[in-house]
Design a protein around this motif. Structure first.
Motif, PDB file in Angstrom:
ATOM      1  N   CYS A 488      24.158 -15.624   9.011  1.00 39.41           N
ATOM      2  CA  CYS A 488      23.376 -14.736   9.875  1.00 39.41           C
ATOM      3  C   CYS A 488      24.235 -13.525  10.248  1.00 39.41           C
ATOM      4  O   CYS A 488      24.916 -13.500  11.281  1.00 39.41           O
ATOM      5  CB  CYS A 488      22.918 -15.476  11.128  1.00 39.41           C
ATOM      6  SG  CYS A 488      21.770 -14.511  12.138  1.00 39.41           S
ATOM      7  N   THR A 489      24.198 -12.508   9.367  1.00 39.28           N
ATOM      8  CA  THR A 489      24.995 -11.294   9.556  1.00 39.28           C
ATOM      9  C   THR A 489      24.108 -10.077   9.336  1.00 39.28           C
ATOM     10  O   THR A 489      23.005 -10.181   8.795  1.00 39.28           O
ATOM     11  CB  THR A 489      26.162 -11.238   8.548  1.00 39.28           C
ATOM     12  OG1 THR A 489      25.611 -11.174   7.216  1.00 39.28           O
ATOM     13  CG2 THR A 489      27.061 -12.457   8.676  1.00 39.28           C
ATOM     14  N   PHE A 490      24.621  -8.926   9.732  1.00 46.11           N
ATOM     15  CA  PHE A 490      23.863  -7.698   9.507  1.00 46.11           C
ATOM     16  C   PHE A 490      23.800  -7.353   8.027  1.00 46.11           C
ATOM     17  O   PHE A 490      22.852  -6.711   7.570  1.00 46.11           O
ATOM     18  CB  PHE A 490      24.476  -6.531  10.302  1.00 46.11           C
ATOM     19  CG  PHE A 490      24.137  -6.560  11.760  1.00 46.11           C
ATOM     20  CD1 PHE A 490      22.833  -6.397  12.188  1.00 46.11           C
ATOM     21  CD2 PHE A 490      25.122  -6.762  12.715  1.00 46.11           C
ATOM     22  CE1 PHE A 490      22.499  -6.429  13.532  1.00 46.11           C
ATOM     23  CE2 PHE A 490      24.810  -6.797  14.059  1.00 46.11           C
ATOM     24  CZ  PHE A 490      23.489  -6.638  14.473  1.00 46.11           C
ATOM     25  N   GLU A 491      24.802  -7.778   7.262  1.00 48.31           N
ATOM     26  CA  GLU A 491      24.750  -7.563   5.822  1.00 48.31           C
ATOM     27  C   GLU A 491      23.577  -8.324   5.210  1.00 48.31           C
ATOM     28  O   GLU A 491      22.822  -7.785   4.380  1.00 48.31           O
ATOM     29  CB  GLU A 491      26.070  -8.009   5.168  1.00 48.31           C
ATOM     30  CG  GLU A 491      27.251  -7.099   5.418  1.00 48.31           C
ATOM     31  CD  GLU A 491      27.850  -7.264   6.798  1.00 48.31           C
ATOM     32  OE1 GLU A 491      27.473  -8.224   7.508  1.00 48.31           O
ATOM     33  OE2 GLU A 491      28.684  -6.425   7.182  1.00 48.31           O
ATOM     34  N   GLU A 517      22.173  -8.500  17.772  1.00 50.40           N
ATOM     35  CA  GLU A 517      21.992  -9.780  17.090  1.00 50.40           C
ATOM     36  C   GLU A 517      21.309  -9.553  15.746  1.00 50.40           C
ATOM     37  O   GLU A 517      20.199  -9.018  15.704  1.00 50.40           O
ATOM     38  CB  GLU A 517      21.128 -10.719  17.942  1.00 50.40           C
ATOM     39  CG  GLU A 517      21.683 -11.001  19.316  1.00 50.40           C
ATOM     40  CD  GLU A 517      20.732 -11.851  20.149  1.00 50.40           C
ATOM     41  OE1 GLU A 517      19.823 -12.476  19.557  1.00 50.40           O
ATOM     42  OE2 GLU A 517      20.884 -11.876  21.379  1.00 50.40           O
ATOM     43  N   PRO A 518      21.923  -9.960  14.636  1.00 52.28           N
ATOM     44  CA  PRO A 518      21.262  -9.804  13.336  1.00 52.28           C
ATOM     45  C   PRO A 518      20.067 -10.742  13.212  1.00 52.28           C
ATOM     46  O   PRO A 518      20.038 -11.824  13.805  1.00 52.28           O
ATOM     47  CB  PRO A 518      22.359 -10.170  12.334  1.00 52.28           C
ATOM     48  CG  PRO A 518      23.326 -11.016  13.100  1.00 52.28           C
ATOM     49  CD  PRO A 518      23.278 -10.534  14.512  1.00 52.28           C
ATOM     50  N   GLY A 519      19.071 -10.304  12.441  1.00 52.44           N
ATOM     51  CA  GLY A 519      17.940 -11.169  12.135  1.00 52.44           C
ATOM     52  C   GLY A 519      16.633 -10.775  12.784  1.00 52.44           C
ATOM     53  O   GLY A 519      15.590 -11.339  12.455  1.00 52.44           O
ATOM     54  N   TRP A 520      16.648  -9.793  13.691  1.00 50.01           N
ATOM     55  CA  TRP A 520      15.421  -9.360  14.330  1.00 50.01           C
ATOM     56  C   TRP A 520      14.796  -8.196  13.563  1.00 50.01           C
ATOM     57  O   TRP A 520      15.497  -7.317  13.069  1.00 50.01           O
ATOM     58  CB  TRP A 520      15.674  -8.940  15.776  1.00 50.01           C
ATOM     59  CG  TRP A 520      16.021 -10.082  16.676  1.00 50.01           C
ATOM     60  CD1 TRP A 520      17.265 -10.580  16.918  1.00 50.01           C
ATOM     61  CD2 TRP A 520      15.112 -10.894  17.432  1.00 50.01           C
ATOM     62  NE1 TRP A 520      17.205 -11.646  17.778  1.00 50.01           N
ATOM     63  CE2 TRP A 520      15.887 -11.852  18.117  1.00 50.01           C
ATOM     64  CE3 TRP A 520      13.739 -10.891  17.595  1.00 50.01           C
ATOM     65  CZ2 TRP A 520      15.313 -12.815  18.960  1.00 50.01           C
ATOM     66  CZ3 TRP A 520      13.162 -11.843  18.443  1.00 50.01           C
ATOM     67  CH2 TRP A 520      13.944 -12.784  19.104  1.00 50.01           C
ATOM     68  N   PHE A 521      13.469  -8.186  13.479  1.00 45.26           N
ATOM     69  CA  PHE A 521      12.723  -7.123  12.809  1.00 45.26           C
ATOM     70  C   PHE A 521      11.537  -6.716  13.690  1.00 45.26           C
ATOM     71  O   PHE A 521      11.004  -7.533  14.443  1.00 45.26           O
ATOM     72  CB  PHE A 521      12.185  -7.594  11.452  1.00 45.26           C
ATOM     73  CG  PHE A 521      13.216  -7.684  10.356  1.00 45.26           C
ATOM     74  CD1 PHE A 521      13.262  -6.735   9.341  1.00 45.26           C
ATOM     75  CD2 PHE A 521      14.142  -8.719  10.340  1.00 45.26           C
ATOM     76  CE1 PHE A 521      14.209  -6.814   8.335  1.00 45.26           C
ATOM     77  CE2 PHE A 521      15.099  -8.815   9.340  1.00 45.26           C
ATOM     78  CZ  PHE A 521      15.127  -7.858   8.327  1.00 45.26           C
TER      79      PHE A 521
END
Length: 565
Positions: A488-491, A517-521
């Motif tokens: 769970c990363t921004f990459e 936090e990575p993973g939100w859209f």
């Protein structure tokens, strides 16, 4: 759902298609590398022969021009090489300016994106100033996917394989109502005054109507003053004008994040004003009773850290209802934010552009203009426009309401270059005047259609057990796709975003909103039902491909471990 099972599996033909695409990419890469090699050889030869010219002055001038052209060609070719190493065509992340990211490789997305941005900036540097190069790079990094979308839009008949855009916040649910209303005879007016330069603040008739409109819909305790209204071409234009007149370059506003990225783009483009992020997180604790809750303690902490770094904070920027979270600030919390601002002598800019897009009957929107008494009325500035609530973003209308006469006068100066056409001002005035149509036809229909579209999308999300914030306002849903990122990363967030793009679906990833936090859209739901159905089919297909890749990777890892043992 009927289409879920068939869209969660990767088509057999896609593997073959991927192979053909890889072969095509390899051929293109070889061609570009050969051109790059030849250009480098020509450049080296040119530099070696520079001192052999019979006329040194003329020779240096010609060689300098030729070298500049060859250097620019080299940079462009290098950019092409970088692009060919991308996992998919170079698209950004959002049609909203400020939401995009550079195209990046699967190995080091952010790092490679910065290199590409630097190369592009250098390529235009021969013709532009440093500031111009910076602006050009900002433009290219912000609107790539939106440009692609504009050239390849989905159309039910003409282009059924085009992009579905669930990334740009536009309300397309009541275009039929708005088209009919704008076609009536009272909208058609051609007068001398409408064809000539207007008051930089906006035509008096429009400012008077905006004051009456806001008095009524914001539930102001007294009639608002038209002299406190300034009209410009869009809410971002109003914000940039406020940033310019309230701050000197290098000064700052506090702004809670995640937040709409257009303000960051605008503040950098014109005012060179820093936005200091008040980072909010999704964890629910005793202090945070809901995810991404803004509290005064977080404002205080960020203010303290900014002062320790020598930053001069001039104001606080709020959006209510919030974008992209959808939060509608309770009145007591809104008062607490204003009290915090007064303690530190801060201006407060409140963008209420979604105030009529609250569709949950259990939620009450409280405009700051509804408060009986404001602690510091000379430092409170409200922005509103018709782009979201009325779905007419193409009109380019934004209004400022401020009791501060000096601020109003200074912002009015921007009307010289950011005004609206007289014809558009007339139509807007007639629209806002038609209170009966707004109250009895438009707003009830818009609210019911927002409810239906929101229910359709959230039911789809629930079927896949995807967490989301259920806020009942705005045109968007803040969704959590962390379980589809490994790690769970921004990459990985960027790669998932690009996988959506490969399937002709545009969403906006959380990093574009400065989410920590990575993973939100952010997913826009205010579109026609057939677009939403096709968009969700592509959404399911993308997540299905993501899961299948995981399964294949886990199988490969298991086989390697087995063979190693």
């Amino acid at each position: 759902m009927s289409h879920q099972s068939e869209t969660l599996h990767k088509p057999h033909g896609q593997v073959r298609s991927q192979g053909l695409r890889n072969q095509s990419t390899h051929t293109q890469l070889m061609e570009v590398m050969l051109r790059l090699q030849q250009t480098m050889e020509d450049y080296i030869t040119q530099r070696k022969t520079q001192h052999l010219q019979p006329d040194p002055g003329l020779g240096e001038q010609r060689h300098s021009q030729a070298a500049s052209e060859q250097e620019a060609t080299l940079i462009r070719l290098m950019c092409q090489v970088v692009n060919l190493f991308q996992p998919c065509p170079p698209l950004g992340s959002s049609g909203h300016v400020g939401g995009g990211q550079q195209a990046q490789s699967s190995r080091q997305p952010d790092q490679l994106g910065h290199h590409l941005s630097d190369l592009q900036a250098t390529a235009v540097g021969y013709d532009l100033s440093n500031r111009g190069s910076d602006i050009s790079a900002l433009y290219h990094s912000s609107v790539q996917d939106y440009k692609t979308y504009q050239g390849d839009k989905y159309h039910e008949d003409k282009n059924p394989l085009g992009f579905i855009n669930l990334g740009v916040s536009e309300n397309k649910l009541c275009i039929d109502l708005m088209t009919e209303r704008l076609s009536r005879s009272d909208m058609h007016c051609i007068e001398d005054s409408l064809l000539q330069y207007a008051d930089w603040r906006g035509h008096p008739f429009l400012r008077e109507e905006v004051a009456r409109f806001l008095t009524y819909y914001c539930k102001a305790p007294a009639q608002l003053d038209p002299e406190n209204v300034v009209v410009l071409n869009g809410c971002c234009s109003v914000f940039l004008a406020l940033a310019m007149v309230l701050c000197d370059p290098g000064e700052a506003f506090l702004i809670p994040t995640p937040v709409y990225g257009g303000f960051a783009f605008t503040s950098h483009l014109y005012a060179k004003v820093e936005l200091i992020h008040v980072h909010l997180d999704s964890e629910v604790t005793d202090a945070n009773t809901r995810p991404f809750q803004l509290t005064v303690s977080k404002l205080e902490q960020t203010m303290l850290e900014a002062r320790l770094k020598g930053k001069r904070v001039r104001g606080l920027m709020l959006i209510n209802p919030q974008n992209p979270l959808g939060d509608v600030y309770p009145e007591d919390e809104l008062k607490e934010y204003l009290e915090f601002a007064k303690r530190y002598n801060l201006h407060v800019i409140i963008d209420e552009i979604y105030m009529l897009s609250v569709f949950d009957d259990s939620i009450t929107f409280h405009s700051v203009l509804s408060m009986e008494s404001l602690l510091d009325p000379q430092r409170i500035h409200v922005i509103w426009g018709t782009s979201k609530d009325f779905g007419i973003s193409g009109f380019r209308f934004g209004a400022l309401y401020t009791q501060n006469k000096e601020v109003a006068a200074a912002v009015s100066s921007f009307g010289y270059v950011h005004s609206i056409s007289g014809i558009a001002q007339h139509k807007l005035c007639r629209l806002l005047q038609d209170r009966e149509w707004i109250d009895k036809v438009y707003l009830p229909t818009n609210r019911s259609r927002l409810q239906a579209a929101h229910k359709y999308i959230t039911n789809n999300l629930k079927a896949l057990k995807i967490p989301f914030l259920n806020r009942g306002s705005g045109l968007y849903i803040w969704i959590n796709l962390k379980k589809y990122l490994d790690p769970c990363t921004f990459e990985q967030e960027l790669l998932l975003h690009r996988r959506f793009l490969e399937n002709k679906l545009i969403l906006t990833r959380g990093k574009s909103y400065m989410c920590t936090e990575p993973g939100w859209f952010r997913l826009i739901f205010s579109d026609k039902i057939f677009c939403l159905k096709l968009g969700m089919r592509r959404f399911f297909q993308t997540l299905g491909e993501q899961k299948q890749d995981w399964t294949e990777k886990q199988l490969e890892d298991a086989l390697r471990e087995q063979s190693a043992s």
